[in-house]
Design an enzyme around this catalytic site. Structure first.
Site, PDB file in Angstrom:
ATOM      1  CG  HIS B 251     -27.377 -15.363 -17.149  1.00 19.27           C
ATOM      2  ND1 HIS B 251     -27.376 -14.006 -17.543  1.00 19.27           N
ATOM      3  CD2 HIS B 251     -26.102 -15.813 -17.416  1.00 19.27           C
ATOM      4  CE1 HIS B 251     -26.306 -13.675 -17.882  1.00 19.27           C
ATOM      5  NE2 HIS B 251     -25.436 -14.781 -17.868  1.00 19.27           N
ATOM      6  NE  ARG B 311     -24.003 -18.344 -16.160  1.00 19.78           N
ATOM      7  CZ  ARG B 311     -23.464 -19.089 -16.460  1.00 19.78           C
ATOM      8  NH1 ARG B 311     -23.682 -20.417 -16.400  1.00 19.78           N
ATOM      9  NH2 ARG B 311     -22.728 -19.016 -17.659  1.00 19.78           N
ATOM     10  CE  LYS B 314     -20.003 -18.344 -14.693  1.00 22.05           C
ATOM     11  NZ  LYS B 314     -19.284 -18.974 -15.717  1.00 22.05           N
ATOM     12  CG  ASP B 317     -18.289  -9.384 -15.441  1.00 15.59           C
ATOM     13  OD1 ASP B 317     -17.985  -8.387 -15.601  1.00 15.59           O
ATOM     14  OD2 ASP B 317     -18.232 -10.144 -16.184  1.00 15.59           O
ATOM     15  CB  CYS B 319     -20.703  -6.223 -17.187  1.00 21.73           C
ATOM     16  SG  CYS B 319     -21.047  -8.167 -17.236  1.00 21.73           S
ATOM     17  CE1 TYR B 320     -24.080 -10.839 -15.412  1.00 18.21           C
ATOM     18  CE2 TYR B 320     -22.000 -11.590 -14.959  1.00 18.21           C
ATOM     19  CZ  TYR B 320     -23.089 -11.634 -15.712  1.00 18.21           C
ATOM     20  OH  TYR B 320     -22.912 -12.623 -16.576  1.00 18.21           O
ATOM     21  CG  ASP B 391     -14.639  -9.612 -15.811  1.00 20.45           C
ATOM     22  OD1 ASP B 391     -14.763  -9.685 -14.718  1.00 20.45           O
ATOM     23  OD2 ASP B 391     -14.823 -10.696 -16.715  1.00 20.45           O
ATOM     24  CG  ASP B 398     -14.965  -4.659 -22.801  1.00 17.44           C
ATOM     25  OD1 ASP B 398     -16.336  -4.174 -22.526  1.00 17.44           O
ATOM     26  OD2 ASP B 398     -14.795  -5.944 -22.434  1.00 17.44           O
ATOM     27  CG  HIS B 401     -16.945  -5.429 -19.013  1.00 17.65           C
ATOM     28  ND1 HIS B 401     -16.671  -6.197 -19.949  1.00 17.65           N
ATOM     29  CD2 HIS B 401     -17.454  -6.262 -18.104  1.00 17.65           C
ATOM     30  CE1 HIS B 401     -17.088  -7.446 -19.797  1.00 17.65           C
ATOM     31  NE2 HIS B 401     -17.683  -7.380 -18.557  1.00 17.65           N
TER      32      HIS B 401
HETATM   33 ZN   LIG Z   1     -18.758  -8.890 -17.695  1.00 15.49          ZN
END
Ligand SMILES: [Zn+2]
Lengths: 342, 527
Positions: B251, B311, B314, B317, B319-320, B391, B398, B401
């Site tokens: 992850h 992952r 998935k 996003d 934040c990754y 995201d 937010d 993020h």
């Molecule tokens: Zn995220």
């Protein structure tokens, strides 16, 4: 637990106005500090957490603390201090932990994504020390994973239950058939593939799986079959690599399986002999499969010598044509292989 | 510079479904349909809406957070870290537009310090590794030495005792009393101990073994491993041969934490696993190759604008962009260190260089990821039109993020890697006596031998952490230099300057001046 707080029926009155709480001195969050970037809490939340801080200060552990912490957790399930204090209070009061677990069922479904929800269950199970409860928990986890099939906390909780109680007869036997069901529903569910690896390879040897050669054969057959259905499914290829690495099996042993996945189009089914050990790409396969190309390059690289230049050719085709987004990575592989070859 | 995008067969190719759709592929296809509308249009370079993001952060800082942030009540130190580091990334110091905010920031952070050590998510909350990390990091930005400056008000001796009270027999740590064990908490602890000069062999015992056991068959790391089978009754000497299965799949968040933690324990691995009079202790290893591969496979295709997922299978996003982008930068840095060591050895053997087939000199950007593509995801999909980052569309922005998209953008623009000459300079200016006198754990070593080993650990931890510098001439700005954000230290997500400031203070060192670090033996970028 009969007095568990019910947030649906009547309006919550503030603790400040509740005679039952008159003996507790509420504590403001910030005393003498003008906080920067404050959160604008609701009156209800502010009141409850003021009383919570008051309770923590005096160390009171009583049934009304259970009501208060439940109330806070319902408003903010990530309030780890409320969870922790609740757990300590449950233990101190000798509260029935099974009842707590049942109360938690509804929490878990409502607040699936929160760490604390799952960790609290783990604490309860650790304290209950009962395989019966563990069996019940596996069933509960199965139900919640039906709605959120990749929930990270739920999966790691399940794996913890299996490892912690480690019951050969009652916990492990259902795992493999269940994983197969999940992969039947969604062959790309990576959490299910990871679980399979956890069950089959990582957590010791099951009673009926002592013949590891047979287990390896079974897993390779299973994975190849799943790859043939969806040849671009990275999860299945990663599992295949994982199994080979774990058992120190050379990738080259799968050369004839991999080859048909690396060419431009599915071969004419007429002129291919049905080989049960090496299922071919399905009719809808989009070829070449990138994970297959990568796999074949790894076979060549391990060969050394001339193999290196064959591997480099594949990596170049990935870098320049099939998988240009990962150009840098394929170039790194080329550089690394050429270095290693010296 | 902009990327020259080749026209190839994989241009905007949707992720293949092989004529065999499943819930995962359906969600993937739907997401690609949404992202398609955010593809950069030819001829219009994407722009970072810098002012909107600054306004967004200022609004949070000055007006506070609306009621829905009650879910972050146990993460108040995080809200501050995300906001302050967001400003740092955008080049806003606390001394210009947020001048009056320094003192209240420090007071707010210190109010979350627990009387028995560590920080809680807010005042009156239990101490927990995660908010402790956030508070220390935020203080690295806002704090300074001296009374009221925040740094000297951190109770390091109590924090250290609290850390030890969370330690488990398998080398792992709980995040709080009665809390869970995972590699996030461990990363947070290691960063605090490194920044604050309270890193000891006692704290680190078993940590590398635990970290190594969290690497999964995919190459990335899961949340934790199950070590209880390995605990022996006497509480000592875990049985390393017992299986320690990983709990949870590989992850992005855990993998970042484990990768950075692995980098942070390198000095300990080098010093304490070497053969000792008592006999060599087998050093645990991880698969760097598997890890590098895992990071590379997390990058989405062009249909996903080159965003990063957390992952396998998935969705991408924003934040990754940091957890995976920053983690890949740590791996790139560690690989460079290996490469430097190898090149150093090769230079001793004359003529070895000719065998490199030109690769070395062609390569300017040897990152594992497609940096321009990742910038495109952040700029085209992750910016909310009203300010703040997110995201993916159509989600709201937010605080979390906003920072991690900006940090990810930074990791994609700049190359911050260990620098051999900086390492040498830091070593030669090291003052061991001062560092020892500033040590904060208040533990005493029993013998001279132990003391000198500990001195070395302290020096090497300091030197390793601060040898990471931006390599001049390797920056890449999609949309042009107008989109530049500040470089961030891949191990800490602080600017190098902030990491230097707090570490120089807590190790009692005077840092030698940094000079621009041109990349040796290479053509300039964008030649
Ligand atoms: Zn995220």
């Amino acid at each position: 637990m009969s007095a568990a707080f019910d947030d649906s029926s009547d309006e919550q009155q503030l603790y400040a106005a509740d005679p039952e709480w008159a003996d507790v001195v509420p504590l403001q969050q910030y005393e003498g500090v003008d906080p920067i970037a404050p959160i604008f809490y609701s009156e209800e939340y502010k009141d409850a957490t003021d009383y919570f801080r008051g309770i923590v200060k005096t160390g009171e552990m009583s049934p009304k603390v259970l009501k208060l912490t439940e109330h806070i957790i319902r408003m903010n399930p990530a309030h780890y201090s409320a969870w922790q204090y609740r757990y300590k209070t449950l233990i101190a009061l000798n509260s029935p932990l099974k009842a707590e677990l049942e109360l938690m069922d509804n929490f878990a479904i409502q607040f699936l994504k929160t760490y604390q929800v799952w960790h609290h269950r783990r604490l309860l199970l650790g304290a209950l020390r009962s395989v019966d409860v563990a069996v019940r928990e596996l069933a509960f986890v199965t139900r919640t994973l039906r709605t959120d099939t990749k929930n990270y906390h739920t999966w790691s909780y399940r794996q913890w239950i299996l490892a912690h109680f480690n019951d050969e007869a009652r916990l492990w036997p259902g795992e493999l058939p269940w994983v197969e069901e999940l992969l039947e529903e969604d062959v790309r569910n990576n959490s299910a593939w990871h679980h399979r690896f956890f069950v089959v390879w990582q957590s010791g040897v099951r009673r009926d799986e002592v013949d590891r050669e047979e287990v390896l054969r079974r897993e390779l057959a299973f994975t190849k079959e799943k790859i043939s259905l969806a040849p671009n499914n990275q999860s299945a290829w990663n599992y295949l690599r994982g199994v080979l690495d774990h058992t120190h099996t050379p990738y080259a042993s799968l050369t004839s399986f991999v080859q048909p996945y690396t060419v431009g189009a599915p071969s004419d089914p007429e002129d291919s002999i049905v080989d049960l050990e090496n299922p071919r790409p399905s009719a809808g396969a989009e070829l070449p499969s990138l994970p297959a190309l990568e796999f074949l390059a790894d076979i060549y690289e391990a060969e050394g010598g001339d193999g290196i230049s064959k591997a480099v050719r594949i990596w170049k085709s990935l870098a320049d044509e099939h998988d240009t987004i990962r150009k840098k990575y394929w170039e790194y592989r080329i550089k690394d292989a050429l270095h290693g070859a010296q | 510079m902009t990327s020259s995008e080749p026209t190839t067969s994989d241009q905007l190719r949707p992720t293949p479904t092989d004529g065999y759709p499943s819930p995962t592929s359906r969600l993937q296809t739907a997401t690609e349909d949404i992202l398609r509308a955010h593809q950069p249009s030819a001829g219009t370079p994407p722009i970072l809406n810098r002012n909107l993001h600054i306004q967004y952060l200022l609004r949070n800082l000055q007006q506070g957070f609306p009621e829905r942030y009650t879910s972050q009540d146990a993460s108040q130190t995080w809200l501050l870290f995300w906001t302050l580091q967001g400003f740092s990334t955008l080049g806003i110091g606390l001394d210009d537009r947020t001048k009056q905010r320094r003192a209240p920031s420090i007071d707010t952070l210190l109010a979350a310090q627990h009387p028995e050590g560590g920080f809680g998510g807010g005042p009156g909350q239990l101490a927990h590794q995660l908010p402790t990390f956030a508070a220390v990091s935020a203080l690295a930005i806002a704090g300074r030495p001296g009374p009221g400056g925040g740094w000297d008000e951190i109770d390091r001796a109590k924090m250290y005792t609290w850390f030890l009270s969370l330690k488990q027999p398998d080398g792992s740590f709980k995040v709080s009393h009665d809390g869970e064990v995972d590699v996030r908490g461990l990363y947070c602890l290691l960063v605090c101990a490194t920044l604050l000069n309270i890193l000891t062999p006692e704290l680190l015992a078993g940590v590398p073994e635990f970290l190594a056991s969290c690497q999964t068959y995919e190459g990335g790391f899961g949340s934790a491993s199950f070590g209880e089978w390995a605990f022996r009754e006497d509480g000592h000497a875990p049985d390393y041969s017992a299986p320690r299965p990983t709990l949870g799949e590989a992850h992005g968040g855990y993998t970042y934490c484990a990768t950075a933690a692995w980098a942070l324990v390198q000095p300990y691995l080098r010093l304490y696993y070497a053969p000792t009079p008592a006999g060599p202790k087998p050093a645990p290893t991880i698969s760097m190759r598997g890890l590098a591969r895992w990071y590379a496979t997390m990058q989405g295709g062009r249909a996903e604008l080159g965003g990063l997922r957390g992952r396998t299978n998935k969705l991408v996003d924003g934040c990754y962009a940091w957890w995976v982008g920053g983690g890949a930068a740590v791996v790139a840095g560690m690989l460079k260190e290996q490469e430097d060591a190898r090149a150093g050895a090769e230079e001793l053997q004359e003529g070895a260089e000719a065998q490199n087939e030109g690769w070395e000199d062609e390569e300017v950007d040897d990152s594992l990821l497609n940096r321009p593509a990742l910038q495109q995801y952040v700029l085209c999909a992750a910016q909310h039109p009203a300010g703040g980052l997110r995201d993916k569309p159509p989600k709201h922005a937010d605080a979390y993020h906003t920072l991690y998209c900006l940090s990810g953008l930074s990791a994609a623009q700049h190359r911050v890697v260990p620098n051999a000459s900086r390492r040498a300079t830091l070593r030669s200016s090291w003052d061991a006596d001062k560092a020892r006198s500033m040590e904060g754990s208040a533990t005493a070593s029993s013998s001279d031998g132990e003391q000198s080993l500990l001195d070395e650990l302290r020096r090497e931890s300091f030197v390793s952490a601060l040898s990471w510098l931006e390599e001049e001439g390797t920056e890449q700005y999609v949309g042009g230099a107008v989109n530049r954000v500040n470089a961030t230290h891949p191990l800490f997500d602080l600017t190098v300057t902030h990491a230097e400031g707090i570490m120089a203070h807590f190790y009692g060192q005077t840092l030698p001046v940094r000079r621009p670090q041109p990349r040796p033996r290479n053509k300039p970028a964008d030649a």
